[in-house]
Design an enzyme around this catalytic site. Structure first.
Site, PDB file in Angstrom:
ATOM      1  N   LYS A   2      -4.741  -3.484  -2.628  1.00  0.00           N
ATOM      2  CA  LYS A   2      -4.250  -3.744  -1.012  1.00  0.00           C
ATOM      3  C   LYS A   2      -3.890  -2.049  -0.941  1.00  0.00           C
ATOM      4  O   LYS A   2      -2.448  -1.997  -1.158  1.00  0.00           O
ATOM      5  CB  LYS A   2      -3.246  -4.766  -1.076  1.00  0.00           C
ATOM      6  N   GLU A  32       6.916   0.704  -9.255  1.00  0.00           N
ATOM      7  CA  GLU A  32       7.274   2.353  -9.348  1.00  0.00           C
ATOM      8  C   GLU A  32       7.907   2.518  -7.770  1.00  0.00           C
ATOM      9  O   GLU A  32       7.459   2.276  -6.606  1.00  0.00           O
ATOM     10  CB  GLU A  32       6.232   3.279  -9.001  1.00  0.00           C
ATOM     11  N   GLU A  91      17.607   6.623   0.411  1.00  0.00           N
ATOM     12  CA  GLU A  91      16.321   7.547   0.297  1.00  0.00           C
ATOM     13  C   GLU A  91      15.819   7.639   1.838  1.00  0.00           C
ATOM     14  O   GLU A  91      15.364   6.750   2.571  1.00  0.00           O
ATOM     15  CB  GLU A  91      15.387   6.397  -0.480  1.00  0.00           C
TER      16      GLU A  91
HETATM   17  P1  NAD Z   1       6.333  -0.172   1.062  1.00  0.00           P
HETATM   18  O1  NAD Z   1       7.164  -0.858   0.088  1.00  0.00           O
HETATM   19  O2  NAD Z   1       7.003  -0.448   2.472  1.00  0.00           O
HETATM   20  O3  NAD Z   1       4.946  -0.340   1.255  1.00  0.00           O
HETATM   21  C1  NAD Z   1       4.200  -0.451  -0.069  1.00  0.00           C
HETATM   22  C2  NAD Z   1       3.068  -1.304  -0.122  1.00  0.00           C
HETATM   23  O4  NAD Z   1       3.434  -2.441  -0.195  1.00  0.00           O
HETATM   24  C3  NAD Z   1       2.062  -1.520   1.092  1.00  0.00           C
HETATM   25  O5  NAD Z   1       0.765  -1.634   0.547  1.00  0.00           O
HETATM   26  C4  NAD Z   1       2.703  -2.366   1.880  1.00  0.00           C
HETATM   27  O6  NAD Z   1       1.585  -3.129   2.804  1.00  0.00           O
HETATM   28  C5  NAD Z   1       2.843  -3.502   0.979  1.00  0.00           C
HETATM   29  N1  NAD Z   1       3.966  -4.463   1.151  1.00  0.00           N
HETATM   30  C6  NAD Z   1       4.902  -4.621   1.999  1.00  0.00           C
HETATM   31  N2  NAD Z   1       5.540  -5.962   1.834  1.00  0.00           N
HETATM   32  C7  NAD Z   1       4.978  -6.755   0.939  1.00  0.00           C
HETATM   33  C8  NAD Z   1       5.049  -7.961   0.503  1.00  0.00           C
HETATM   34  N3  NAD Z   1       6.010  -8.772   0.871  1.00  0.00           N
HETATM   35  N4  NAD Z   1       4.266  -8.529  -0.249  1.00  0.00           N
HETATM   36  C9  NAD Z   1       3.268  -7.581  -0.926  1.00  0.00           C
HETATM   37  N5  NAD Z   1       3.126  -6.211  -0.690  1.00  0.00           N
HETATM   38  C10 NAD Z   1       3.838  -5.826   0.387  1.00  0.00           C
HETATM   39  O7  NAD Z   1       6.542   1.399   0.776  1.00  0.00           O
HETATM   40  P2  NAD Z   1       5.852   2.434   1.725  1.00  0.00           P
HETATM   41  O8  NAD Z   1       6.893   2.711   2.667  1.00  0.00           O
HETATM   42  O9  NAD Z   1       4.413   2.495   1.825  1.00  0.00           O
HETATM   43  O10 NAD Z   1       6.358   3.658   0.509  1.00  0.00           O
HETATM   44  C11 NAD Z   1       7.205   4.470   0.398  1.00  0.00           C
HETATM   45  C12 NAD Z   1       8.105   4.170  -0.633  1.00  0.00           C
HETATM   46  O11 NAD Z   1       7.251   4.249  -2.018  1.00  0.00           O
HETATM   47  C13 NAD Z   1       9.291   4.836  -1.115  1.00  0.00           C
HETATM   48  O12 NAD Z   1      10.355   4.231  -1.258  1.00  0.00           O
HETATM   49  C14 NAD Z   1       8.919   5.802  -2.210  1.00  0.00           C
HETATM   50  O13 NAD Z   1      10.067   6.326  -2.983  1.00  0.00           O
HETATM   51  C15 NAD Z   1       8.034   4.511  -2.931  1.00  0.00           C
HETATM   52  N6  NAD Z   1       7.285   5.426  -4.224  1.00  0.00           N
HETATM   53  C16 NAD Z   1       7.566   5.246  -5.347  1.00  0.00           C
HETATM   54  C17 NAD Z   1       6.611   6.067  -6.363  1.00  0.00           C
HETATM   55  C18 NAD Z   1       7.359   5.948  -7.715  1.00  0.00           C
HETATM   56  O14 NAD Z   1       6.421   6.226  -8.451  1.00  0.00           O
HETATM   57  N7  NAD Z   1       8.341   5.582  -8.038  1.00  0.00           N
HETATM   58  C19 NAD Z   1       5.590   6.778  -6.006  1.00  0.00           C
HETATM   59  C20 NAD Z   1       5.277   7.010  -4.593  1.00  0.00           C
HETATM   60  C21 NAD Z   1       6.193   6.220  -3.568  1.00  0.00           C
END
Ligand code: NAD
Length: 503
Positions: free
Chosen positions: A191, A266, A397
């Site tokens: 997804k 992550e 962040e």
């Molecule tokens: P997000 O958590 O908003 O979304 C990530 C994914 O989760 C999307 O595909 C979204 O549709 C899905 N999602 C959202 N709510 C959900 C739920 N209730 N159930 C299942 N899936 C759900 O994150 P974002 O804004 O897309 O990405 C940025 C974040 O990702 C930042 O916090 C960044 O630090 C983190 N990140 C971490 C790493 C790492 O390796 N630690 C790497 C890249 C990004």
């Protein structure tokens, strides 16, 4: 025609196939729309224009994809590792062959600059190669013997898994999770993030044309709260590999509780780069600015907190401000661009809101601190100085090209500030003093640390965070431990006494 015009034209040519029906789901080898017939837009952050229509899946679409992954699991998990390796190497080769196309589409969909995205596409291929090479011995374990027993420990793929990815460098990050899952013998339902769905479509198409059997990798587009949620709750999905925000990770853990889902997270970061006054100033400056202003600062391991020893704080931050002001902001497909537009107006609004926060908290905006231009999600590379560790700009962040600089007195003070946040993903230490470097890295709360270096990845090393930054490790053999179950079988070597009951 300028290089930029030429690149834009090429990007539109690469995106032309998407026009035939938009971005649909990919289930069991078929390209299908969501059952509901609903669509959402993916926009180009350069100007807010609609790039493509994306199918908006609900729980039934996820169920369909899971059924395909379940049906494909027996075949793929029993495919010899050497055979899986061959197929995955072909996927890597196909990614390399289409690296420009992937990079150009990613630039348009995410706003990331081409100079970084071209490398990210190739890194996606490197991920496939690295994990492919481990497929032939992924099941290997150990044999332990006693005088009466022989134990053989092996690993087997856990089953169909869900992979949920964010919008920053989406292609590379997807391969980082999907390649080891496939190398392990798992089948996958992916997804992708709703803000950047385009290259997930390319990945599955590339993989199948390289020989990946149908149903082994399936893609379902949709919102996190609906499609993502169903995937995390589905009883046939054995594990969820998730990359995204910490609070989403927490939601996923709750959603997966009823089905006792194995999770790998992550998550977010607020990573310190700590510069002591004995450091190589020029290299520290280059690394600190690169790690926050490259990739638009939309990078989990970005050095978003600059901790500088008070003796050099004024001089060092002045140099950072100078660099930030000179950085070229522009169209992501311009080869000279360093900072492109942020992913989406919603995210841009969040990043811009921290400029008011900084002023209200009493910090100084030493560079940037403003939106750039009238169209597109462009934000100037920003430096906050005179910050203290308790400020929101030092704790939260921001996930943009925004750096918060805090002075410190000595090692103990640097550690206190560095460890004062909820996150613990990465940390960077700059000093020429070996004892100090060891003391710092022994006491920093972070899953990954670099001494006198920017973030240089080596795929066999563990990647992941502590505290609110994650659970579990990727890379090396750690990925296989997540996607596989370790099982033990015991054989008798000699007859041993078995208790007789009821005699
Ligand atoms: P997000 O958590 O908003 O979304 C990530 C994914 O989760 C999307 O595909 C979204 O549709 C899905 N999602 C959202 N709510 C959900 C739920 N209730 N159930 C299942 N899936 C759900 O994150 P974002 O804004 O897309 O990405 C940025 C974040 O990702 C930042 O916090 C960044 O630090 C983190 N990140 C971490 C790493 C790492 O390796 N630690 C790497 C890249 C990004």
């Amino acid at each position: 025609m300028s290089v930029l015009d030429d690149n834009i034209q090429k990007a539109h040519a690469y995106m032309a196939p998407f026009r035939e029906g938009g971005v649909m789901n990919h289930i069991d080898g078929d390209i299908v729309p969501a059952i509901s017939g609903q669509w959402m837009d993916t926009i180009c952050p350069v100007d807010g224009s609609v790039l493509e229509q994306v199918t908006m899946s609900g729980p039934k679409d996820v169920d369909r994809a899971v059924a395909a992954a379940k049906a494909a699991f027996p075949g793929w998990s029993k495919t010899p590792g050497a055979e899986r390796r061959k197929i995955l190497i072909k996927v890597a080769e196909a990614i390399e062959a289409r690296a420009e196309e992937i990079a150009f589409i990613e630039c348009m969909d995410t706003g990331q600059a081409l100079r970084f995205m071209s490398k990210a596409a190739l890194r996606g291929a490197a991920n496939f190669r690295f994990f492919a090479d481990q497929a032939p011995h992924a099941e290997d374990g150990q044999v332990t013997r006693t005088p009466t027993q022989m134990n053989t420990t092996t690993r087997r793929p856990i089953g169909p898994v869900g992979v949920i990815t964010p919008w920053n460098t989406p292609f590379m990050l997807s391969t980082w999770k999907i390649a080891p899952a496939l190398a392990s013998g798992c089948t996958v339902v992916h997804k992708p993030a709703e803000f950047s769905p385009m290259t997930a479509k390319l990945l599955v198409e590339i993989a199948e044309s390289a020989g990946l059997p149908k149903g082994v990798l399936n893609v379902v587009n949709g919102l996190g709260e609906t499609a993502g949620k169903r995937l995390t709750e589905h009883p046939e999905i054995r594990a969820i590999a998730f990359v995204g925000e910490s609070r989403t990770g927490s939601m996923i853990m709750k959603q997966g509780a009823d089905t006792l889902k194995r999770v790998h997270f992550e998550l977010g970061g607020k990573n310190p780069v700590i510069v002591f006054d004995d450091a190589d100033m020029e290299r520290a400056l280059d690394a600190a600015t690169f790690m926050i202003y490259s990739l638009n600062g939309e990078r989990c391991t970005s050095s978003s907190r600059l901790l500088v020893q008070d003796t050099i704080y004024a001089e060092f931050t002045a140099k950072v401000a100078e660099v930030a002001k000179k950085i070229k902001i522009g169209h992501p497909l311009d080869p000279d661009t360093v900072v492109g537009p942020l992913i989406h107006p919603v995210h841009e609004k969040k990043v811009l809101s921290y400029f008011d926060t900084a002023s209200a908290e009493g910090a100084t905006i030493a560079a940037g601190g403003e939106k750039v231009g009238d169209t597109g999600c462009y934000v100037a590379p920003t430096l906050f100085t005179d910050a203290t560790s308790d400020m929101a700009i030092a704790q939260e962040e921001i996930f943009g090209p925004v750096l918060t600089a805090i002075p410190f007195r000595d090692e103990a003070h640097a550690l206190e500030i560095a460890n004062s946040v909820q996150y613990g993903l990465a940390a960077y230490v700059w000093t020429q003093d070996l004892d100090r470097a060891i003391h710092m890295t022994d006491n920093l709360e972070a899953g990954m640390m670099w001494v006198n270096s920017d973030n240089i990845r080596h795929l066999p090393t563990p990647f992941g965070g502590v505290k609110s930054s994650g659970i579990g490790r990727d890379g090396g053999d750690w990925s296989f431990d997540f996607y596989m179950e370790t099982v033990n079988v015991c054989f008798p070597r000699a007859p041993h006494k078995i208790p007789k009951l009821g005699a």
